[in-house]
Design a protein around this motif. Structure first.
Motif, PDB file in Angstrom:
ATOM      1  N   GLY A 292      36.944  39.210  62.751  1.00 39.31           N
ATOM      2  CA  GLY A 292      36.914  40.683  62.840  1.00 39.31           C
ATOM      3  C   GLY A 292      35.998  41.325  61.816  1.00 39.31           C
ATOM      4  N   LYS A 293      35.329  40.519  61.010  1.00 36.18           N
ATOM      5  CA  LYS A 293      34.525  41.094  59.937  1.00 36.18           C
ATOM      6  C   LYS A 293      33.034  41.193  60.285  1.00 36.18           C
ATOM      7  N   VAL A 294      32.743  41.149  61.587  1.00 36.86           N
ATOM      8  CA  VAL A 294      31.417  41.557  62.075  1.00 36.86           C
ATOM      9  C   VAL A 294      31.660  42.676  63.070  1.00 36.86           C
TER      10      VAL A 294
ATOM     11  N   ILE B 123      27.088  44.955  61.481  1.00 39.23           N
ATOM     12  CA  ILE B 123      27.574  45.124  60.107  1.00 39.23           C
ATOM     13  C   ILE B 123      28.471  43.931  59.803  1.00 39.23           C
ATOM     14  N   VAL B 124      28.183  43.207  58.713  1.00 41.12           N
ATOM     15  CA  VAL B 124      29.095  42.124  58.304  1.00 41.12           C
ATOM     16  C   VAL B 124      29.823  42.544  57.042  1.00 41.12           C
TER      17      VAL B 124
ATOM     18  N   GLY C  11      16.918  47.349  63.005  1.00 37.28           N
ATOM     19  CA  GLY C  11      17.612  46.185  63.552  1.00 37.28           C
ATOM     20  C   GLY C  11      18.065  45.173  62.518  1.00 37.28           C
ATOM     21  N   GLU C  12      18.170  45.593  61.259  1.00 44.07           N
ATOM     22  CA  GLU C  12      18.646  44.668  60.225  1.00 44.07           C
ATOM     23  C   GLU C  12      20.149  44.428  60.351  1.00 44.07           C
ATOM     24  N   VAL C  13      20.620  43.413  59.662  1.00 42.91           N
ATOM     25  CA  VAL C  13      22.056  43.198  59.518  1.00 42.91           C
ATOM     26  C   VAL C  13      22.487  43.845  58.203  1.00 42.91           C
TER      27      VAL C  13
ATOM     28  N   PHE D 259      30.017  45.900  51.328  1.00 42.39           N
ATOM     29  CA  PHE D 259      30.920  45.382  50.299  1.00 42.39           C
ATOM     30  C   PHE D 259      32.296  46.052  50.342  1.00 42.39           C
ATOM     31  N   GLU D 260      32.539  46.736  51.466  1.00 43.19           N
ATOM     32  CA  GLU D 260      33.802  47.463  51.676  1.00 43.19           C
ATOM     33  C   GLU D 260      35.050  46.612  51.393  1.00 43.19           C
ATOM     34  N   TYR D 261      34.989  45.322  51.724  1.00 46.52           N
ATOM     35  CA  TYR D 261      36.173  44.465  51.544  1.00 46.52           C
ATOM     36  C   TYR D 261      36.065  43.584  50.300  1.00 46.52           C
ATOM     37  N   MET D 262      35.041  43.811  49.496  1.00 46.50           N
ATOM     38  CA  MET D 262      34.972  43.113  48.194  1.00 46.50           C
ATOM     39  C   MET D 262      35.244  44.164  47.125  1.00 46.50           C
ATOM     40  N   ASN D 263      36.483  44.652  47.132  1.00 45.55           N
ATOM     41  CA  ASN D 263      36.821  45.814  46.300  1.00 45.55           C
ATOM     42  C   ASN D 263      37.937  45.513  45.292  1.00 45.55           C
TER      43      ASN D 263
END
Lengths: 468, 468
Positions: B20-22, B47-48, B88-90, B94-98
Motif C-alpha cells: 500500500g505504500k505506492v 508516489i512511494v 513523470g518522476e517517481v 518521507f511522510e511515513y519516516m516520521n
C-alpha cells in the motif's frame, strides 16, 4: 614525478613570485619542510613564498603543467605531518601572506590572508572591541590557513564551535588552478553545494586557502573558572549535565591527577585545593550577573551533595582565572621532557567515561610501566591521550610498543563509533588508520572528490588519502 | 527516460516498500507532486512511501537500473519548486519516516527520521526541558529532511545559526545507492572532507537524507522583544551595532510601515505605538538579569538621542512578546490575498540599506503602481521582497512584469555580491539565475560533484543545476 630538471623548476618558480621569494638553502628546506611531527625527514625541492592569490595560482598552474607536488606550509604546528615535504615537493609557505586586509564593524567580519597568525587575529579583534573565540595552545604560531585546513577547535568549542563556524567566506586556488570566491561573506546563502565547507578540514589536499573572511563576536564578560575534584570519570557527565541546564559554559575541560602532578611539579602554579581526586574538571562561564553566580554556587553544592564533586575552587580575579587555566594548559609542556606518545581522539560526549576506561585497561594490562596522562576537551568528547616513555626504555622500543597501542586505541575508537582524529587531522601519521572512522565506501567518495579538484594529484600528495 | 513500462515500474516499486505504500491515484499525484510554488503542473508517475533507509536504498538502486528520476518530498513547503515532479518522476515521500528514534540527555542530541516535522522536533525538545532553535513560519508542516536540504534558517539565525549548525550526524543514501553514515554524531571529527555539509543545502540533488541526529540546547530564559520605529533604513545598522556591543540578540528582524499596515488592517493585533515610522526593527534577547534590562534601556535611550529611533516599545509579558512578534510574522499571510511576487535575497548585513534603496528605486521608476512590501531577517542580511499585484492588472501581465523585476533585482544582487537565494533554495525557479551568485567556474565544480554522487542524474533531475 617531473620531467624537467630541478634547476629549471627553481628558476621557473622564481619568475612566478617576487624576487628572493624562492629559497633552496639548507636551513629553509629543513625549517619549512616539516611541522611539529618529528617522524619524517624533510626533503623539499624548494620553498616558495607567494604574496598574493594570483601568485599562488601561477605556482599551481605551473605545478600542474609539470606534475610537481605542492605542500602547503602555515605555522607548521601540525601534529599529523600534514605539512611535511619529504619527497622533493615544492613547499608553498604563507609566511608573507600575513596581512589583515579589511575590517567591517557592522558585519563584525575581518578579511585575512591565510598566513595571519591566530594570535594576530585575536589581538586585532580585541583592538576593535571584539573577540575571535577559537583558541588553543599553538595560537602564537599557527596560521589561519592551517587552522581552517584542519578545522581547528581548541578550548572554547563547547560555546563557540570549531574554526569552521567562524568562516564567512573563503578565497581558494583549487588543485586545477582555479580561483574561487566561496560564499562571498554572506550569512545566508543557499545557492548550491557549499564548497567552503569542503575546503575546511581538507588539509590542503583539494587546493590552497589563500584568504578567509572571519566572523568576530562580542567580548565575553567577567570570565570565571571553577576547578572541581571528581571521584570518578563518570562524574564528569553528571556535572556537565547539571551546569548546562542553567549556564552557558564557555569551556569544559578535564585532566587526571597524574596530569596535574606534572604541572604542579614545575612549581609555578599552586594546587587548586588540598583534596586529592583522580580527575578534575575545569568549567568556565561568563559571570554576567549575581544570578549566574548564585546559580553556579547552587549547582556546585548540589553536585557535592550527590557525591559527584569532592572539592572545588572558583576564581575571584583574573589572576586566579589564569592560574586555574594553567593547571590545564601547562600539561603538554610539563610532560614534553618524557617523549610522550600523543593521540587526539573523540567519541560522543556520553561515551567518554567508558571509552577512557577501556583504553586505560588495555594499555595498563599490556604495559603496566607506562604512565598514562589524560586531559582534553571533555565537553566536546575530545580526549588527548598521552603516554610517557619509561626512563629505562629506549625511544625506538617505546615507539614500537606505541604502534601497538595505536591499534588497540583505534579498535576501541571504532567500536564506540568515534574519530581517530578529533582536530589534529589525518596527514601522514593517521592515513593508514582512516578506515577506523570512515567506511570504505565513504573513502571512495573522498577520492572521487579529490579527483574533481586536483586531478593530477599535485596538492599535498600522500596526505589524508591516496588517489584512486 | 526509462525503457520499461510505467505499469511494470509501479509494480516493481510495490515490491520494494511495504504493501500500500505506492500510490498512483490522482489526488496523491497532485498532492505529493508539488510544493508551495504554483508555477508547475505536477505530473509524477507514482508516489512511494518508504519507511526505512534500506527501503530508500532499494528504490534508488532500482531507479539507477532503469534510469528513473526521483523527486524527494518532505513537508512540501518549498518556495523554489525544489520538490516539484512535473516530468513523470517517481516521488519519494518521507511522510511515513516520521519517528524520533533516540534521545541522549548527556549529549543533548536527538536522532530523527527525515520526515519528522519541525514543530514535532521543537515540541520533543521542550518535553526534555531543551530547545531546538531553528524556527520559521512553516514549522508546522516542514520536515527535517527538507529543512536540511535547503539549510533553512528563519528567525533566530543571528543567535543560533542555520539548520546546518545543528546537525551532529546524517544518514544518507547517495544517488548511486550507497548508504553513508556521516560524522557519527561527533562534535569534533577531522578525518577528511566533511560530506555532511555537502548534503546539507543540496536540495536532494546528491541523494536522500534519511536520518539526522540534531543537537539541542538550553531553553532561552525570559525572552523579551523591543519594537523600534526608525527614521531611515540605514538606522537599522546603527541600532544593530549599538545593541550587539553589549547584548546577545536572539533575533533582529525588520519590516516596513506598509508591511505592518497589512497586518494591522486585519485588526487582530494592536499597533506598537502611535508614532509612524517608515521602518521598524524587532529585537529580541534573553532578559536574564536586571543588568541586561538596564543595558537594553540605556542603549535604547542613546539610540533615541542620536535620532536613529523615533519611538519604541518593550514587551512586559509573554502576551506582549507574542503580539510584537505577530507584527512581523503576520505579514506573509496578510498580503497573500494580493497574489504577491516573492523573492528571498541576501547581502552582507552592512550593505542592506543601499541594496534595498536601489531595488526600491528601480521598481518604482518602472512600475510606480507596484506596492513594495519589505520585511525579513535584517540581522542576517536576508530580505524578503514582496510586490503586490495591482488590482486592475491581470495575473499574467503582473507575472510578466515581475520576470523583468527579477532581472533587475538579480543584477543588483550581483553588483553587491549577494545571494539570489538566502534560504529558499534554487530548485527550478531560480536555476537560470544561479550565475548571478555562483561563477561559471564554480558551477562547473558543482556539476562535477553532482556527477560523483549521482552519475546517472536520477536525483531530483532538473533542479539546481543541469548535468554536465
Amino acid at each position: 614525478m617531473n620531467t624537467i630538471s630541478p634547476e629549471k623548476i627553481i628558476a621557473d618558480l622564481g619568475q612566478l613570485v617576487e624576487p628572493g621569494k624562492v629559497r633552496t638553502d639548507e636551513e629553509s628546506l629543513a625549517t619549512f619542510g616539516k611541522d611539529w611531527t618529528k617522524l619524517y625527514e624533510p626533503k623539499p625541492l624548494a620553498i616558495v613564498f607567494p604574496k598574493t592569490t594570483e601568485q599562488v595560482q601561477a605556482v599551481v598552474r605551473y605545478a600542474n603543467e609539470h606534475k610537481i607536488g605542492l605542500v602547503p606550509s602555515g605555522g607548521r604546528t601540525g601534529l599529523s605531518a600534514g605539512a611535511v615535504a619529504a619527497n622533493g615537493e615544492v613547499v608553498v609557505s604563507f609566511e608573507y601572506m600575513n596581512q589583515v586586509l579589511e575590517f567591517n564593524a557592522s558585519d563584525r567580519t575581518v578579511k585575512c590572508q591565510a598566513g595571519v597568525v591566530t594570535e594576530q587575529l585575536q589581538n586585532f579583534a580585541e583592538e576593535q572591541g571584539l573577540y575571535y573565540p577559537v583558541d588553543f595552545a599553538s595560537a602564537g604560531s599557527s596560521q589561519l590557513g592551517g587552522n581552517l585546513s584542519t578545522n581547528a577547535g581548541g578550548i572554547k568549542v563547547i560555546r563557540y564551535g570549531m574554526s569552521r563556524d567562524w568562516v564567512a567566506g573563503l578565497t581558494v586556488v583549487t588543485g586545477k588552478g582555479d580561483i574561487l570566491e566561496l560564499n562571498k561573506d554572506l550569512e545566508k546563502n543557499n545557492t548550491g553545494y557549499d564548497l567552503r565547507h569542503l575546503f575546511i578540514g581538507a588539509e590542503g589536499t583539494l587546493g590552497f586557502i589563500t584568504e578567509a573572511t572571519m566572523k568576530l563576536t562580542r567580548k565575553p564578560t567577567n570570565l570565571t573558572a571553577l576547578v572541581l575534584g571528581l571521584g570518578d570519570i563518570s562524574n564528569t557527565m553528571d556535572v556537565l549535565q547539571s551546569f548546562q541546564q542553567k549556564i552557558d559554559l564557555t569551556a569544559y575541560e578535564f585532566f587526571s591527577h597524574k596530569a596535574m602532578g606534572h604541572v604542579l611539579a614545575h612549581g609555578d602554579v599552586p594546587a587548586p585545593f588540598e583534596t586529592e581526586a583522580p580527575f578534575y574538571a575545569l568549567l568556565e562561564f561568563e559571570s554576567i550577573s549575581e544570578q549566574v553566580m548564585d546559580d553556579a554556587m547552587a549547582i556546585f553544592e548540589s553536585c557535592v551533595e550527590q557525591g559527584w564533586v569532592l572539592d572545588g575552587v572558583i576564581s575571584q580575579s583574573e589572576t586566579q582565572l589564569n592560574n586555574l587555566w594553567r593547571l590545564r594548559e601547562g600539561i603538554s609542556e610539563s610532560i614534553s621532557v618524557h617523549t610522550p606518545y600523543k593521540n587526539d581522539i573523540s567519541v560522543v560526549v556520553s561515551k567518554v567515561p567508558e571509552f577512557l576506561n577501556e583504553i586505560d585497561q588495555v594499555v595498563t594490562e599490556h604495559y603496566p610501566d607506562f604512565e598514562i596522562i589524560w586531559f582534553g576537551h571533555i565537553g566536546d568528547g575530545n580526549l588527548h591521550l598521552n603516554i610517557l616513555k619509561p626512563q629505562n626504555l629506549d625511544k625506538e622500543s617505546f615507539f614500537a610498543k606505541c604502534a601497538q597501542v595505536n591499534k588497540w586505541v583505534f579498535e576501541i575508537v571504532e567500536r564506540h563509533q568515534g574519530s581517530i582524529s578529533a582536530e589534529h587531522g589525518v596527514g601522514l601519521t593517521k592515513k593508514e588508520y582512516l578506515g577506523y572512522t570512515r567506511s570504505e565506501t565513504e573513502v571512495a567518495y573522498l577520492r572521487a572528490i579529490k579527483h574533481v579538484f586536483d586531478p593530477q594529484n599535485i596538492m599535498n600528495p600522500g596526505k589524508l588519502i591516496d588517489p584512486a
